[in-house]
Design an enzyme around this catalytic site. Structure first.
Site, mmCIF file in Angstrom:
data_model
loop_
_atom_site.group_PDB
_atom_site.id
_atom_site.type_symbol
_atom_site.label_atom_id
_atom_site.label_comp_id
_atom_site.label_asym_id
_atom_site.label_seq_id
_atom_site.Cartn_x
_atom_site.Cartn_y
_atom_site.Cartn_z
ATOM 1 C CG ASP A 1 -1.977 -1.103 1.144
ATOM 2 O OD1 ASP A 1 -2.374 -1.471 0.038
ATOM 3 O OD2 ASP A 1 -2.366 -1.603 2.208
ATOM 4 N NE ARG B 1 -1.952 0.373 12.104
ATOM 5 C CZ ARG B 1 -0.956 -0.427 11.794
ATOM 6 N NH1 ARG B 1 0.190 -0.348 12.471
ATOM 7 N NH2 ARG B 1 -1.071 -1.315 10.830
ATOM 8 C CG ASP C 1 -4.843 -0.419 11.160
ATOM 9 O OD1 ASP C 1 -5.122 -0.529 12.366
ATOM 10 O OD2 ASP C 1 -4.116 -1.211 10.551
ATOM 11 C CB SER D 1 -3.337 -8.056 4.185
ATOM 12 O OG SER D 1 -3.236 -6.843 4.892
#
Length: 406
Positions: A18, A98, A127, A179
């Protein structure tokens, strides 16, 4: 803010699929801004290797690596451990990292005079919420760019197509394109065959598990370990004092080698859909287990039961991206207060995916062998009669009413 006015962007950069293609995409779609790539070191180890060269080669002006391991562990993981916070059996690995990454992105963006912060979280996941709530807390007026909510790319295959067309180097192939998200606490696996809950994960396939082995591949002999806690926080492993992040790293090694901490769950995402994932959390699973063993000895019944209820709210708060909130501060204060006597040593036996208690001691234990023994004790059993009569009085009165005897 008009796209043409965005001259400098701070990008949350992992070097994965990404964020790798986001750099050329931003250059093409936001009038060629300067891009400062920021990698939060949360314990992903070898994933940071070669990252600076790749970021600059792809179009970033520089890479900033922020060491956030101890901040994540000491400020978020340890309070969550004290509260025994789990989200539907998930030990919150991605959610722990995060907030500190989002906070650091905001701090760097302000220091660098950036016009926007960009992240690679998909519009389907959790996220995006976690990153953006942290950014809003520390840079409330900063523009946030989320390419997955803007671009025409619809799948990971199309992302790979874009990367190949723009000469972006990738470490993955279409066949191994799970992922994944890795930090000191855990590794997650999503996508490919895991998208169908009917499929059994390929635990024994080389390269699938990265933090350890499956229980079937673990040694045939058990491994004994000990963990020391002070006020609910781990302070020593096998009798050796060390900081909490080091203890987690050591537990990852021994736990992974014994097939500990692998779960396969379908969880309820914040955005409303169910998602299937496989998580590896060897050290964290051991720590949670050990902490709960010590609490059994040292925390009174009422406090423990209330804490078990609040643990659900605390886990929801972390999972839903609201770490930087007044509620978190209040619940963390409760977690700290309720753990002030959670001090002692927990011994465990690890064997083929199992964690087996092997003895717990504490100077603040509420356990009294002289009270509970089957042998002669100081406890006056006759006192139980009056207690039971009072405790059962409402039940007795209700029965008499039903029998018409009141």
């Amino acid at each position: 803010m008009n796209k043409d006015n965005i001259k400098k962007v701070v990008l949350a950069y992992s070097g994965g699929l990404d964020t790798s293609i986001i750099i050329p995409w931003l250059k093409e779609n936001y009038n060629n801004p300067e891009i400062i790539a920021v990698a939060g070191n949360v314990g992903q180890a070898d994933e940071l290797e070669g990252l600076e060269e790749k970021a600059i080669k792809t179009g970033a002006s520089k890479l900033i690596v922020a060491d956030l391991v101890d901040e994540m562990v000491d400020e978020i993981i340890i309070p969550a451990l004290k509260m025994d916070a789990k989200y539907e059996t998930y030990l919150l690995g991605t959610a722990f990292a995060r907030p500190v990454i989002g906070k650091k992105l905001a701090e760097i963006a302000i220091a660098e005079g950036a016009d926007a912060i960009c992240h690679g979280a998909t519009g389907k996941g959790n996220d995006q919420v976690r990153f953006e709530l942290a950014i809003k807390r520390f840079a409330p007026e900063m523009k946030i760019i989320a390419p997955w909510r803007e671009w025409d790319i619809k799948s990971r295959d199309e992302e790979i197509d874009y990367a190949e067309a723009h000469n972006v180097p990738l470490k993955i192939s279409r066949e191994t394109n799970y992922s994944k998200d890795k930090n000191l606490w855990h590794l997650s696996h999503e996508g490919l065959d895991l998208e169908d809950p009917a499929n059994e994960p390929l635990y024994d396939k080389p390269g699938f598990l990265e933090m350890g082995v499956s229980p079937m591949m673990a040694p045939d002999e058990p491994t004994y370990i000990s963990i020391d806690f002070e006020a609910g926080a781990p302070v020593a492993f096998n009798g050796e004092k060390m900081k909490a992040s080091k203890i987690i790293a050591e537990l990852n090694k021994v736990g992974g080698a014994n097939g500990i901490g692998i779960i396969d769950i379908v969880e309820n995402r914040l955005v409303g859909m169910k998602d299937r994932g496989v998580y590896e959390t060897p050290g964290g699973t051991i720590l949670y287990f050990a902490h709960e063993m010590l609490e059994m000895l040292t925390v009174d019944k009422d406090t423990l039961h209330v804490k078990q209820k609040l643990a659900v709210d605390y886990a929801d708060l972390i999972y839903n991206g609201k770490w930087y909130s007044p509620l978190q501060e209040a619940l963390t204060a409760f977690a700290n207060e309720s753990n002030k006597y959670v001090t002692g040593t927990v011994k465990l036996k690890l064997y083929k995916g199992n964690i087996i208690p092997a003895g717990t001691t504490s100077p603040y234990s509420l356990y009294s062998e002289t009270l509970v023994t089957f042998d002669e004790s100081d406890y006056d059993q006759k006192q139980a009669e009056g207690f039971i009569n009072l405790w059962g009085l409402p039940t007795q009165v209700q029965a008499l009413r039903e029998q018409g005897k009141l």
